[in-house]
Design a protein around this motif. Structure first.
Motif: not given
Length: 325
Positions: A166-178
């Motif tokens: 779950x954390x992997x997916x959450x970090x993908x969601x914030x990492x891409x726009x960053x």
């Protein structure tokens, strides 16, 4: 703002998500570097990385050097005359010679609030350590391991039930726009690097299957964090005789018990409210999703419906040996 010419270097699914975001931006991906194909599955057939699969579907040049230490490897990078190299979970260290080839150097998307967790497994180690917050850091790469100046930071809470998946997916969601925001700032020369506090750094060691075996002498909350950190890989397990039981999910039971750690305290079938509770060094742990050898993961109700005798009260799981200090 002029679009940047970007070389992308990455390997697993986490990296592929960032490559996909980059392909949807105004910046131009001119080449992709990824790890060599590896044997996978029961047939041990060579399998392309998620990054390679995505890159080929977009007709991008793909390179898979074993390392980047030779003049020939470095010439591969240099020929693209890139403005910047974006590195996301590539799995190879970049030599100093490569770091200086792109006009703006190399930047890395790292799944931690640096310098909290440097190294190979920051997502899992953050959960295992009981951190309540993590995030993604975009970093200017230098010759050290995750030691470069920070260009951007995005934060994300870790809930008491969060798994590594779950954390992997959450970090993908914030990492891409960053990542895209940082590239935009690099393009217009507005980025503001911030040095790391090296005194606060911890090393996130690569995961091993050996450390996935549960030591029931540990407190229940420690074991729960291990289970969540190792879901979906390598998956925490315990032994019942010679049979390996993989544990995908559990929940802490705060009540204390005098039963020996690793023993089944409660094994009750009540349909969806079935319980399989294990004594720990402190507290107890209720298993909620487990997997027998050669079978799919099962809810406890389904497990007990087919194997209740095997999991009778008093049955003892084998604890892992304590780790060497």
């Amino acid at each position: 703002m002029s679009p940047l010419r970007v070389i992308f270097a990455g390997t697993p699914e986490f990296a592929a998500h960032h490559l996909e975001a980059l392909l949807g931006s105004q910046h131009q991906v001119v080449a992709v570097f990824t790890q060599p194909d590896r044997p996978a599955g029961r047939g041990k057939k060579l399998q392309a990385s998620p990054v390679k699969t995505l890159a080929l579907s977009h007709n991008l040049p793909v390179h898979q050097p074993i390392h980047l230490k030779t003049p020939e490897d470095q010439a591969l990078v240099e020929q693209y005359q890139a403005d910047v190299m974006v590195v996301v979970a590539y799995g190879l260290l970049l030599p100093k010679a490569v770091l200086s080839l792109p006009r703006l150097g190399c930047i890395n998307v790292h799944a931690s609030l640096l310098p909290r967790w440097r190294g190979a497994a920051p997502i899992q180690r953050a959960i295992q350590a009981g951190d309540t917050e993590t995030g993604v850091t975009i970093m200017q790469m230098d010759v050290g391991l995750d030691t470069g100046d920070m260009l951007a930071v995005s934060r994300c809470p870790i809930e008491p039930t969060t798994t590594a998946a779950e954390l992997h997916d959450q970090l993908c969601a914030i990492g891409c726009p960053a990542l895209i925001d940082t590239l935009n700032q690099l393009a217009d020369n507005s980025v503001k690097p911030v040095p790391q506090d090296h005194n606060k750094a911890n090393y996130a060691h690569k995961l091993s299957k050996e450390e996935a075996q549960i030591d029931w002498r540990q407190p229940a909350d420690t074991i729960d964090r291990l289970i969540r950190a190792f879901n979906p890989f390598p998956v925490a397990f315990t032994l019942l005789g010679e049979e390996r039981l993989r544990i995908w999910q559990a929940a802490v039971v705060s009540e204390q018990t005098s039963a020996p750690p690793g023993s089944i305290v409660s094994s009750e079938q009540y349909g969806s409210k079935s319980r399989l509770v294990i004594a720990c060094g402190a507290g107890q742990l209720a298993l909620t999703s487990v997997q027998l050898p050669g079978k799919k993961a099962l809810a406890i109700a389904d497990l007990l419906a087919g194997s209740s005798a095997k999991f009778a009260e008093g049955t003892q799981f084998i604890s892992a040996e304590p780790a060497d200090e």
